[in-house]
Design a protein around this motif. Structure first.
Motif, PDB file in Angstrom:
ATOM      1  N   MET A   1       0.852  -1.201   0.000  1.00  0.00           N
ATOM      2  CA  MET A   1       0.000   0.000   0.000  1.00  0.00           C
ATOM      3  C   MET A   1       0.885   1.246   0.000  1.00  0.00           C
ATOM      4  N   ASN A   2       0.717   2.154  -0.991  1.00  0.00           N
ATOM      5  CA  ASN A   2       1.562   3.345  -1.004  1.00  0.00           C
ATOM      6  C   ASN A   2       0.967   4.434  -0.102  1.00  0.00           C
ATOM      7  N   ILE A   3       1.727   5.517   0.065  1.00  0.00           N
ATOM      8  CA  ILE A   3       1.340   6.569   1.009  1.00  0.00           C
ATOM      9  C   ILE A   3      -0.017   7.165   0.650  1.00  0.00           C
ATOM     10  N   LYS A   4      -0.260   7.336  -0.641  1.00  0.00           N
ATOM     11  CA  LYS A   4      -1.535   7.907  -1.081  1.00  0.00           C
ATOM     12  C   LYS A   4      -2.701   7.011  -0.641  1.00  0.00           C
ATOM     13  N   ASN A   5      -2.516   5.694  -0.779  1.00  0.00           N
ATOM     14  CA  ASN A   5      -3.564   4.756  -0.346  1.00  0.00           C
ATOM     15  C   ASN A   5      -3.779   4.834   1.171  1.00  0.00           C
ATOM     16  N   ILE A   6      -2.673   4.971   1.904  1.00  0.00           N
ATOM     17  CA  ILE A   6      -2.761   5.077   3.367  1.00  0.00           C
ATOM     18  C   ILE A   6      -3.554   6.324   3.753  1.00  0.00           C
ATOM     19  N   ILE A   7      -3.270   7.450   3.075  1.00  0.00           N
ATOM     20  CA  ILE A   7      -4.001   8.697   3.359  1.00  0.00           C
ATOM     21  C   ILE A   7      -5.485   8.514   3.054  1.00  0.00           C
ATOM     22  N   GLU A   8      -5.793   7.890   1.914  1.00  0.00           N
ATOM     23  CA  GLU A   8      -7.201   7.654   1.536  1.00  0.00           C
ATOM     24  C   GLU A   8      -7.926   6.850   2.612  1.00  0.00           C
TER      25      GLU A   8
ATOM     26  N   ASP B   1      -1.224   8.958  13.010  1.00  0.00           N
ATOM     27  CA  ASP B   1       0.179   9.375  13.177  1.00  0.00           C
ATOM     28  C   ASP B   1       0.788   9.753  11.828  1.00  0.00           C
ATOM     29  N   LEU B   2      -0.068  10.192  10.886  1.00  0.00           N
ATOM     30  CA  LEU B   2       0.371  10.512   9.530  1.00  0.00           C
ATOM     31  C   LEU B   2       1.055  11.864   9.408  1.00  0.00           C
ATOM     32  N   LEU B   3       0.414  12.899   9.984  1.00  0.00           N
ATOM     33  CA  LEU B   3       0.771  14.272   9.634  1.00  0.00           C
ATOM     34  C   LEU B   3       1.880  14.865  10.504  1.00  0.00           C
TER      35      LEU B   3
ATOM     36  N   ASP C   1       9.749   4.176   5.112  1.00  0.00           N
ATOM     37  CA  ASP C   1       9.104   2.850   5.069  1.00  0.00           C
ATOM     38  C   ASP C   1       8.614   2.525   3.645  1.00  0.00           C
ATOM     39  N   GLN C   2       8.098   3.577   2.962  1.00  0.00           N
ATOM     40  CA  GLN C   2       7.621   3.376   1.587  1.00  0.00           C
ATOM     41  C   GLN C   2       8.767   2.934   0.683  1.00  0.00           C
ATOM     42  N   LEU C   3       9.922   3.563   0.834  1.00  0.00           N
ATOM     43  CA  LEU C   3      11.092   3.220   0.027  1.00  0.00           C
ATOM     44  C   LEU C   3      11.491   1.762   0.250  1.00  0.00           C
ATOM     45  N   LYS C   4      11.493   1.334   1.504  1.00  0.00           N
ATOM     46  CA  LYS C   4      11.831  -0.066   1.821  1.00  0.00           C
ATOM     47  C   LYS C   4      10.808  -1.021   1.214  1.00  0.00           C
ATOM     48  N   SER C   5       9.538  -0.642   1.334  1.00  0.00           N
ATOM     49  CA  SER C   5       8.467  -1.503   0.823  1.00  0.00           C
ATOM     50  C   SER C   5       8.555  -1.668  -0.694  1.00  0.00           C
ATOM     51  N   ILE C   6       8.837  -0.562  -1.399  1.00  0.00           N
ATOM     52  CA  ILE C   6       8.962  -0.630  -2.859  1.00  0.00           C
ATOM     53  C   ILE C   6      10.078  -1.588  -3.244  1.00  0.00           C
TER      54      ILE C   6
ATOM     55  N   LEU D   1      10.594  11.765  -5.402  1.00  0.00           N
ATOM     56  CA  LEU D   1      11.083  10.600  -6.133  1.00  0.00           C
ATOM     57  C   LEU D   1      10.487   9.311  -5.565  1.00  0.00           C
ATOM     58  N   VAL D   2      10.396   9.216  -4.238  1.00  0.00           N
ATOM     59  CA  VAL D   2       9.760   8.039  -3.614  1.00  0.00           C
ATOM     60  C   VAL D   2       8.309   7.923  -4.065  1.00  0.00           C
ATOM     61  N   MET D   3       7.586   9.064  -4.069  1.00  0.00           N
ATOM     62  CA  MET D   3       6.179   9.041  -4.494  1.00  0.00           C
ATOM     63  C   MET D   3       6.060   8.605  -5.957  1.00  0.00           C
ATOM     64  N   GLN D   4       6.987   9.073  -6.789  1.00  0.00           N
ATOM     65  CA  GLN D   4       6.951   8.700  -8.198  1.00  0.00           C
ATOM     66  C   GLN D   4       7.238   7.212  -8.390  1.00  0.00           C
ATOM     67  N   LEU D   5       8.183   6.679  -7.624  1.00  0.00           N
ATOM     68  CA  LEU D   5       8.484   5.241  -7.692  1.00  0.00           C
ATOM     69  C   LEU D   5       7.280   4.420  -7.231  1.00  0.00           C
ATOM     70  N   ALA D   6       6.571   4.929  -6.231  1.00  0.00           N
ATOM     71  CA  ALA D   6       5.394   4.217  -5.712  1.00  0.00           C
ATOM     72  C   ALA D   6       4.253   4.193  -6.729  1.00  0.00           C
ATOM     73  N   ASN D   7       4.317   5.064  -7.728  1.00  0.00           N
ATOM     74  CA  ASN D   7       3.248   5.131  -8.740  1.00  0.00           C
ATOM     75  C   ASN D   7       3.408   4.073  -9.836  1.00  0.00           C
TER      76      ASN D   7
END
Length: 586
Positions: A1-8, A70-72, A93-98, A505-511
């Motif tokens: 699950m990427n950060i955008k999905n977590i926020i949603e 604990d997001l913001l 954490d997102q970078l590790k997960s990718i 860059l992390v967000m772009q990789l997660a896409n």
């Protein structure tokens, strides 16, 4: 699950807790504005339901997200847009997960057959075939990456009057020459005789017109045309001499096709031949008549009335009992679903056949085949060069092989101009020119939405700046050089504060994976092409604003190397979906 999905997910929980509203999905955008924050949440859809102004809704949501998750790290509201800055550890954490899930593919347990290329054996592949093949092959790669099992197929049009024209011209004017004796590629050799037929045929028609016969009548009475029609009848009756010539000339063409396919980098799992499939579909006629889906006229011809569907009445069987293309396509579709465990069938065919496929799918639906709504016409626009359209009969086709060779040549000139391959052997240079030249061709063709007509410009396609294949390949090569200089080995990092360019860059990789899913859904390689272009632009911005090799903090240096390596892998994977090779030097 990427950060955008977590926020949603967290946002939906907060909206339920604060406003007792279910199934509310607010738009979340990656923040590309001057306002502080990583993402922007659009609050306007809640205005009507809550009867509050968007600014106060934004503040309430920002406060709730801060208190209940604990997001913001922080938030601000500008004219109803809630800009949120996410805590650093989520990006780490997102970078590790990718990295950990990079090669994982979630299987769909569904098989898709995709048909593309489907050439005629009376001429070589041309510019239009290039777009067709690149599109079909790329979509098959994307579907596999999205978790589907894929069967790549083509059906070769190896029979008919057009094939007989080439055969007859060779018999009359060929003097026994062969592709080998003339050192000519087999498909070009046969195609030359198709052009030769047309030249002599026009001369005969002109001579008859000069005798006072109407042009329409002259076209029917021309001796060459009558001989070609007789040859087709002989073929259908199994005449040994005609069949032997047909087999030999087709074998020349197939050798030529295979050479072109290999250089273009496309392949097939199955090959069908119209000489085997043209008899299919006739048994469906009886089935359709019995069901009342089809009707028969007094002359014995069989039709399907689709006027209630906004279409027309379609002939399926002539009065003499012979079938038409539509009948063959009906039979071929039924056979494909019968012989293969497939759930979807995609036809990659130009948009001039849009109506044909509308009719095909409607008739199959009327005949009661459950899979009729799982048929899809991947329709694409025509491709032209700056000097205009092509005409195969007149031999003015833009030949696929010639175009690929031109791209190789243009890549060579560009590399020599830049002077960056001096240390490579001649063989390595040639491989580089090929990868860059063919890659430029593929990227330029695939970055355009399939439905759009396109103009292909070889010079523009190989520019090392802008939205081109070489620009993307160059960034990959630059990262490889960086990793070699750093003696890179992957190491986990922790407690590193990411700056804005690193987060982007992390967000772009997660896409990457969501983009693959979307491209598989809409069958558009253009989404992948434009994704990898955006990724490269984001990486270049990161690269220019962050020192790597001379970074003193080893943890930060390792994180940036990890980011660079993951970017290179994602570029390679994205280009592979487009059928494009990477190079380590440019």
């Amino acid at each position: 699950m990427n950060i955008k999905n977590i926020i949603e997910q967290k946002l939906a929980e907060v909206i339920l807790n604060v406003y007792q509203l279910k199934d509310i999905h607010l738009e979340i955008q990656e923040n590309k504005t001057e306002f502080e924050g990583d993402f922007t949440i659009v609050t306007f859809p809640l205005v009507k339901q809550l009867k509050k102004n968007p600014e106060s809704i934004g503040v309430e949501l920002g406060q709730a997200l801060t208190e209940q998750t604990d997001l913001l790290e922080s938030f601000n509201v500008v004219k109803g847009f809630l800009n949120v800055k996410i805590k650093n550890n989520f990006f780490v954490d997102q970078l590790k997960s990718i990295a950990q899930n990079f090669s994982n593919i979630e299987k769909k347990n569904a098989t898709v057959m995709i048909e593309y290329s489907s050439p005629n054996t009376n001429k070589p592949l041309h510019l239009g075939h290039i777009r067709n093949n690149l599109l079909g092959f790329s979509v098959s790669q994307i579907l596999e990456e999205a978790g589907y099992d894929v069967i790549k197929t083509q059906i070769i049009n190896d029979r008919g009057i057009h094939i007989c024209k080439s055969m007859l011209a060779w018999e009359k004017f060929g003097k026994g020459e062969t592709p080998e004796s003339t050192n000519t590629k087999g498909d070009k050799f046969v195609g030359n005789y198709y052009v030769e037929f047309d030249k002599h045929y026009k001369q005969e028609v002109a001579a008859l017109v000069a005798q006072g016969i109407s042009e329409d009548q002259a076209k029917k009475e021309a001796p060459l045309m009558k001989e070609a029609q007789q040859m087709l009848l002989d073929w259908e009756n199994g005449d040994e001499k005609v069949r032997n010539l047909w087999n030999e000339m087709n074998s020349w063409v197939y050798d030529g096709f295979n050479t072109t396919y290999k250089r273009l980098g496309v392949e097939f799992d199955r090959v069908q031949y119209e000489s085997n499939t043209y008899i299919l579909g006739k048994d469906l006629i009886k089935e359709g008549l019995d069901k009342g889906v089809l009707y028969q006229k007094e002359d014995g011809s069989v039709w399907c009335d689709l006027t209630d569907e906004g279409l027309d009445q379609k002939l399926l069987l002539r009065s003499d009992g012979t079938s038409v293309y539509m009948t063959q396509d009906l039979g071929t579709a039924v056979e494909r679903f019968k012989e293969n465990n497939i759930q979807k069938l995609i036809y990659t065919v130009g948009n001039e056949q849009d109506y044909h496929f509308q009719v095909l799918f409607k008739i199959l639906g009327k005949l009661g085949y459950w899979w009729a709504d799982q048929l899809y016409h991947l329709s694409y626009g025509m491709v032209e060069l700056p000097n205009g359209k092509m005409k195969s009969r007149e031999g003015t086709v833009v030949d696929a092989d010639d175009l690929m060779q031109e791209m190789h040549h243009v890549a060579k000139l560009k590399a020599e101009e830049l002077g960056k391959l001096e240390n490579l052997t001649d063989e390595q240079k040639e491989e580089n020119y090929e990868s860059v030249g063919i890659g430029a061709l593929k990227y330029f063709m695939l970055k355009v939405d399939p439905k759009k007509k396109m103009l292909f410009n070889p010079e523009e396609s190989i520019d090392f700046n802008g939205n081109t294949g070489p620009f993307i390949q160059y960034t990959f090569a630059r990262i490889q050089s960086l990793l070699i200089k750093a003696n890179y080995l992957h190491r986990e990092i922790s407690d590193v504060e990411l700056d804005q360019s690193e987060k982007e860059l992390v967000m772009q990789l997660a896409n990457y994976k969501p983009t693959v899913e979307k491209a598989a859904e809409v069958l558009s390689p253009a989404l992948i092409a434009n994704y990898v272009y955006d990724l490269v632009k984001t990486y270049n911005s990161f690269y220019q604003s962050n020192p790597i090799l001379n970074q003193e903090d080893e943890n930060i240096k390792q994180m940036r190397l990890n980011l660079s390596n993951l970017t290179a892998q994602t570029i390679r994977k994205s280009l592979n979906l487009l059928g494009i090779q990477t190079v380590n030097r440019m």
